[in-house]
Design a protein around this motif. Structure first.
Motif, mmCIF file in Angstrom:
data_model
loop_
_atom_site.group_PDB
_atom_site.id
_atom_site.type_symbol
_atom_site.label_atom_id
_atom_site.label_comp_id
_atom_site.label_asym_id
_atom_site.label_seq_id
_atom_site.Cartn_x
_atom_site.Cartn_y
_atom_site.Cartn_z
ATOM 1 N N MET A 1 0.833 -1.205 0.000
ATOM 2 C CA MET A 1 0.000 0.000 0.000
ATOM 3 C C MET A 1 0.869 1.257 0.000
ATOM 4 S SD MET A 1 -3.076 -1.176 -0.064
ATOM 5 C CE MET A 1 -4.047 0.238 0.332
ATOM 6 N N LEU A 2 1.950 1.221 0.758
ATOM 7 C CA LEU A 2 2.871 2.351 0.819
ATOM 8 C C LEU A 2 3.479 2.624 -0.557
ATOM 9 C CD1 LEU A 2 4.185 4.366 2.777
ATOM 10 C CD2 LEU A 2 5.961 2.669 3.184
ATOM 11 N N LEU A 3 3.887 1.581 -1.252
ATOM 12 C CA LEU A 3 4.425 1.751 -2.600
ATOM 13 C C LEU A 3 3.392 2.381 -3.533
ATOM 14 C CD1 LEU A 3 6.460 -1.544 -3.019
ATOM 15 C CD2 LEU A 3 7.384 0.784 -3.119
ATOM 16 N N MET A 4 2.145 1.934 -3.437
ATOM 17 C CA MET A 4 1.095 2.531 -4.272
ATOM 18 C C MET A 4 0.897 4.005 -3.934
ATOM 19 S SD MET A 4 -1.874 -0.334 -4.832
ATOM 20 C CE MET A 4 -1.948 -0.976 -3.161
ATOM 21 N N ASP A 5 0.904 4.328 -2.646
ATOM 22 C CA ASP A 5 0.701 5.726 -2.237
ATOM 23 C C ASP A 5 1.855 6.622 -2.663
ATOM 24 O OD1 ASP A 5 -1.773 5.217 -1.122
ATOM 25 O OD2 ASP A 5 -1.013 5.066 0.931
ATOM 26 N N ILE A 6 3.072 6.131 -2.570
ATOM 27 C CA ILE A 6 4.240 6.941 -2.931
ATOM 28 C C ILE A 6 4.366 7.099 -4.443
ATOM 29 C CG2 ILE A 6 6.773 7.026 -2.942
ATOM 30 C CD1 ILE A 6 6.678 5.696 -0.164
ATOM 31 N N THR A 7 4.264 5.982 -5.167
ATOM 32 C CA THR A 7 4.531 6.006 -6.611
ATOM 33 C C THR A 7 3.323 6.417 -7.441
ATOM 34 O OG1 THR A 7 3.907 3.684 -6.938
ATOM 35 C CG2 THR A 7 6.219 4.144 -6.363
ATOM 36 N N LYS A 8 2.147 6.342 -6.847
ATOM 37 C CA LYS A 8 0.891 6.595 -7.578
ATOM 38 C C LYS A 8 0.732 5.604 -8.731
ATOM 39 C CE LYS A 8 0.199 10.270 -5.069
ATOM 40 N NZ LYS A 8 0.198 9.924 -3.690
ATOM 41 N N ASP A 9 1.315 4.427 -8.554
ATOM 42 C CA ASP A 9 1.243 3.366 -9.556
ATOM 43 C C ASP A 9 0.660 2.119 -8.901
ATOM 44 O OD1 ASP A 9 1.534 2.044 -11.957
ATOM 45 O OD2 ASP A 9 3.660 2.520 -12.175
ATOM 46 N N GLU A 10 0.224 1.194 -9.720
ATOM 47 C CA GLU A 10 -0.356 -0.043 -9.202
ATOM 48 C C GLU A 10 -0.106 -1.172 -10.202
ATOM 49 O OE1 GLU A 10 -4.568 -1.580 -7.272
ATOM 50 O OE2 GLU A 10 -4.481 0.392 -8.194
ATOM 51 N N PRO A 11 1.134 -1.728 -10.192
ATOM 52 C CA PRO A 11 1.446 -2.775 -11.154
ATOM 53 C C PRO A 11 0.657 -4.065 -10.936
ATOM 54 C CG PRO A 11 3.283 -2.457 -9.659
ATOM 55 C CD PRO A 11 2.276 -1.394 -9.361
ATOM 56 N N TYR A 12 0.132 -4.260 -9.745
ATOM 57 C CA TYR A 12 -0.683 -5.441 -9.463
ATOM 58 C C TYR A 12 -2.123 -4.991 -9.255
ATOM 59 C CZ TYR A 12 -2.863 -9.294 -6.987
ATOM 60 O OH TYR A 12 -3.729 -10.290 -6.605
ATOM 61 N N LYS A 13 -3.022 -5.584 -10.001
ATOM 62 C CA LYS A 13 -4.452 -5.296 -9.855
ATOM 63 C C LYS A 13 -5.109 -6.463 -9.130
ATOM 64 C CE LYS A 13 -4.340 -1.670 -12.647
ATOM 65 N NZ LYS A 13 -3.296 -0.791 -12.277
ATOM 66 N N PRO A 14 -5.770 -6.197 -7.995
ATOM 67 C CA PRO A 14 -6.429 -7.290 -7.278
ATOM 68 C C PRO A 14 -7.552 -7.897 -8.106
ATOM 69 C CG PRO A 14 -6.934 -5.181 -6.259
ATOM 70 C CD PRO A 14 -5.955 -4.921 -7.355
ATOM 71 N N LYS A 15 -7.790 -9.161 -7.876
ATOM 72 C CA LYS A 15 -8.862 -9.865 -8.579
ATOM 73 C C LYS A 15 -10.159 -9.681 -7.799
ATOM 74 C CE LYS A 15 -5.516 -13.332 -10.011
ATOM 75 N NZ LYS A 15 -4.402 -12.454 -9.817
ATOM 76 N N THR A 16 -11.274 -9.714 -8.499
ATOM 77 C CA THR A 16 -12.553 -9.670 -7.807
ATOM 78 C C THR A 16 -13.131 -11.076 -7.772
ATOM 79 O OG1 THR A 16 -13.690 -9.062 -9.847
ATOM 80 C CG2 THR A 16 -13.057 -7.278 -8.393
ATOM 81 N N VAL A 17 -13.749 -11.396 -6.662
ATOM 82 C CA VAL A 17 -14.372 -12.707 -6.484
ATOM 83 C C VAL A 17 -15.786 -12.497 -5.956
ATOM 84 C CG1 VAL A 17 -12.215 -13.946 -6.094
ATOM 85 C CG2 VAL A 17 -13.403 -12.951 -4.154
ATOM 86 N N GLY A 18 -16.627 -13.471 -6.188
ATOM 87 C CA GLY A 18 -18.002 -13.406 -5.692
ATOM 88 C C GLY A 18 -18.988 -13.144 -6.808
#
Length: 84
Positions: A40-57
């Motif tokens: 989460m810290l990496l996402m907040d600092i870099t404003k990037d998100e190389p991994y996208k969580p999967k949705t289930v349900g």
């Protein structure tokens, strides 16, 4: 690194270091088990998100976050962007 929460003073202090801290975080991530707070810290600092969580349900969509897969994506991101 101990477990941090986004509202903690440690988390906020690290955020102030901006991109200068990214190589250290990535190296720690590379050498240790992944921690959600670091991802989460990496996402907040870099404003990037190389991994996208999967949705289930079916009726209720929930995000499934695979921290091991996210670790790999972030390390690759660090290599591609010359932070590692």
């Amino acid at each position: 690194m101990h477990h941090m929460r986004k509202q903690s003073s440690t988390y906020k202090e690290i955020l102030l270091k901006d991109m200068d801290i990214v190589p250290d975080i990535l190296q720690y991530l590379k050498d240790n088990d992944p921690e959600m707070s670091l991802l989460m810290l990496l996402m907040d600092i870099t404003k990037d998100e190389p991994y996208k969580p999967k949705t289930v349900g079916n009726k209720i969509k929930l995000a499934y976050y695979d921290v091991d897969e996210a670790k790999i994506k972030w390390i690759n991101w660090g290599l591609e962007n010359k932070y590692i």
